[in-house]
Write an enzyme that holds these catalytic residues in place. Structure first.
Site, PDB file in Angstrom:
ATOM      1  N   HIS A 188       0.858  -1.151  -0.008  1.00  0.00           N
ATOM      2  CA  HIS A 188      -0.202  -0.373  -0.107  1.00  0.00           C
ATOM      3  C   HIS A 188       0.569   1.762   0.094  1.00  0.00           C
ATOM      4  O   HIS A 188       0.751   1.969  -0.637  1.00  0.00           O
ATOM      5  CB  HIS A 188      -0.886  -0.371   0.918  1.00  0.00           C
ATOM      6  CG  HIS A 188      -1.229   1.084   1.457  1.00  0.00           C
ATOM      7  ND1 HIS A 188      -1.207   2.201   2.304  1.00  0.00           N
ATOM      8  CD2 HIS A 188      -2.367   2.106   1.036  1.00  0.00           C
ATOM      9  CE1 HIS A 188      -2.060   3.167   2.375  1.00  0.00           C
ATOM     10  NE2 HIS A 188      -2.818   3.123   1.447  1.00  0.00           N
ATOM     11  N   GLU A 216       2.186   1.689  -3.391  1.00  0.00           N
ATOM     12  CA  GLU A 216       1.028   1.955  -3.903  1.00  0.00           C
ATOM     13  C   GLU A 216       1.470   4.078  -4.831  1.00  0.00           C
ATOM     14  O   GLU A 216       0.546   4.806  -5.415  1.00  0.00           O
ATOM     15  CB  GLU A 216      -0.369   2.065  -3.653  1.00  0.00           C
ATOM     16  CG  GLU A 216      -1.920   2.863  -4.191  1.00  0.00           C
ATOM     17  CD  GLU A 216      -2.760   2.628  -3.680  1.00  0.00           C
ATOM     18  OE1 GLU A 216      -3.657   3.883  -3.542  1.00  0.00           O
ATOM     19  OE2 GLU A 216      -2.973   1.379  -3.046  1.00  0.00           O
ATOM     20  N   HIS A 217       1.007   4.732  -2.905  1.00  0.00           N
ATOM     21  CA  HIS A 217       1.128   5.874  -2.923  1.00  0.00           C
ATOM     22  C   HIS A 217       2.216   6.019  -3.321  1.00  0.00           C
ATOM     23  O   HIS A 217       2.309   7.751  -4.396  1.00  0.00           O
ATOM     24  CB  HIS A 217       1.638   6.477  -1.474  1.00  0.00           C
ATOM     25  CG  HIS A 217       0.051   6.295  -0.561  1.00  0.00           C
ATOM     26  ND1 HIS A 217      -0.535   7.451   0.165  1.00  0.00           N
ATOM     27  CD2 HIS A 217      -0.638   5.225  -0.574  1.00  0.00           C
ATOM     28  CE1 HIS A 217      -1.754   7.014   0.512  1.00  0.00           C
ATOM     29  NE2 HIS A 217      -2.211   5.833   0.334  1.00  0.00           N
ATOM     30  N   GLU A 273      -4.040   7.601   7.461  1.00  0.00           N
ATOM     31  CA  GLU A 273      -4.455   6.900   6.669  1.00  0.00           C
ATOM     32  C   GLU A 273      -4.958   5.813   7.279  1.00  0.00           C
ATOM     33  O   GLU A 273      -6.544   6.043   7.961  1.00  0.00           O
ATOM     34  CB  GLU A 273      -4.161   6.511   5.546  1.00  0.00           C
ATOM     35  CG  GLU A 273      -6.124   5.891   5.015  1.00  0.00           C
ATOM     36  CD  GLU A 273      -5.070   5.429   3.202  1.00  0.00           C
ATOM     37  OE1 GLU A 273      -5.713   4.312   2.965  1.00  0.00           O
ATOM     38  OE2 GLU A 273      -3.589   6.163   2.806  1.00  0.00           O
TER      39      GLU A 273
END
Length: 464
Positions: free
Chosen positions: A85, A88-89, A165
């Site tokens: 993840h 991904e950012h 997040e």
């Protein structure tokens, strides 16, 4: 990065997870339209290993372009959870040809949309743009497939973004925390037991070297599927792909996807989580069951029908018994995640009415499940479920993004285009006996984790 909303399916509240589960369960449902009334889907393989799937739809001059990498949180090295993840950012941080923000600015100038998402098994990036701009976004994606440039100056601030997040999605969300704890208890050996977004103490230690190493190991054309749905012909899309993705050399380091597997379940597990922010108690139980990829022929389809009969909509067994007749619950349902590379989950859930305890609700839920196991389902229930499952897939054909997601999620979790195309026929063949057998075989307590979410009144009392 406000412009890029992240979708970590394993780490969202149960309502959102049910929506995600419905999409994933329908991942093999697309062809109800493709075979009977819609356009034919084209499937190509480039010389560098990239797979290209094209779903023509000429009703509007737009396309949805998605690239799916066959890597997710379950492919991370132990101790580095959240890395898939995190990368991904970081994929939005620019290359030598296109500095940070250039890709997003171009998409915005086109009047398009873009986004990205990470799950246990795959990571995806997509754009919805005018069809005339398709090759442009393909060129951008091909560039960042192997050309990503990262420095501590961009990596470390983005690490703070994913930590915030995690705080918003999990830390401040009791329902999401319950799901996280249940999954950790359900998967004793599989990497599915760790959160997609990561364990916070491990996220805090992620570095640039971690991200670059993961990127160089898994991101390449021979580990990717490109799905294009919209106003383009297969020949046009193939030509664009050869001129963009086809120029990227394959990665030599991509390992086989061989993960630790679950031992045979031998003990039912239970947990209770208390939080002062809880307003409505929750009963949630997850069972370890086969996915489409790990199931024997017909098993996954029977589980899909079972989930629909047990807990989809107001006519389902659980809703009718617990909400309408016995008036024990304000909500009740069931779900099944079919798309997974390894063994997946079947879940039931409910929230009690005032004055009803979670043990009472659990006992009533068990009674509904036991009735299906003992007496099976009716012919009417079976036919309604099969008709609705196939009809939902037909109606959803109107959404380009759904079409692209269905194929992408299937092809990155062990299925093929042919598997997708034959899904309606397999659903039609499901029998009442197979649904009963699925309930008997897989809805055993020893295969499950039961979680209670309750209000923590002690903390509230201490604060007062």
């Amino acid at each position: 990065m406000v412009a890029h909303t992240r979708q970590d399916v394993a780490n969202v509240p149960i309502r959102q997870r049910l929506i995600a589960a419905a999409v994933l369960a329908a991942a093999l449902a697309v062809p109800a339209f493709a075979d009977e009334a819609g356009p034919k889907v084209a499937d190509f393989k480039l010389s560098n290993g990239l797979e290209l799937v094209v779903i023509p739809d000429h009703r509007a001059p737009v396309v949805t372009h998605m690239i799916w990498y066959k890597v997710g949180s379950a492919d991370e090295v132990a101790g580095h959870s959240g890395l898939a993840h995190f990368l991904e950012h970081l994929m939005f941080k620019g290359t030598a040809k296109h500095p940070t923000g250039a890709f997003s600015q171009v998409v915005a100038h086109m009047g398009g949309q873009e986004n990205a998402f990470t799950t246990d098994d795959y990571t995806g990036y997509f754009q919805r743009v005018p069809s005339a701009d398709l090759k442009t976004v393909m060129a951008f994606e091909a560039d960042r497939m192997t050309g990503l440039q990262l420095t501590d100056a961009v990596v470390l601030p983005e690490r703070e973004v994913i930590l915030e997040e995690q705080n918003q999605r999990i830390g401040n969300n009791p329902r999401a925390k319950l799901s996280e704890q249940i999954e950790a208890a359900l998967y004793l050996n599989s990497p599915y037991g760790r959160p997609v977004i990561g364990w916070r103490h491990e996220m805090e230690q992620l570095t640039r070297d971690d991200a670059i190493g993961f990127y160089r190991r898994f991101y390449g054309p021979n580990n990717a599927v490109v799905v294009i749905a919209g106003d383009v012909t297969p020949d046009e899309a193939l030509a664009y792909a050869k001129d963009t993705y086809g120029k990227v050399a394959p990665r030599a380091s991509i390992p086989p996807r061989q993960r630790p597997q679950e031992p045979k379940p031998i003990a039912a597990r239970r947990l209770t989580m208390a939080d002062p922010r809880v307003e409505l108690p929750v009963l949630q139980r997850d069972y370890l069951v086969p996915s489409f990829h790990t199931a024997k022929p017909g098993q996954s389809e029977a589980l899909q029908v079972l989930a629909h009969i047990l807990g989809t909509g107001s006519n389902s067994r659980l809703y009718q018994a617990l909400v309408m007749k016995e008036k024990l619950a304000v909500a009740a349902g069931a779900w099944y995640e079919a798309s997974a590379l390894d063994d997946s989950k079947f879940g039931v859930y409910g929230s009690p009415r005032d004055g009803v305890s979670l043990p009472q609700l659990e006992s009533a839920t068990d009674a509904v499940i036991e009735d299906v196991i003992a007496h099976g389902i009716t012919t009417d229930e079976l036919e309604r479920a099969k008709t609705r499952l196939i009809a939902d897939a037909v109606y959803a054909h109107d959404n380009q993004a759904s079409m692209a997601r269905w194929y992408g999620s299937a092809l990155t979790t062990g299925a093929t285009v042919a598997d997708v195309e034959k899904w309606p026929d397999r659903i039609r063949k499901v029998t009442a006996a197979e649904v009963q057998d699925a309930a008997r075989a897989w809805l055993e307590k020893t295969r499950s984790v039961t979680g209670y979410l309750i209000k923590d009144t002690h903390k509230a009392e201490r604060r007062s």
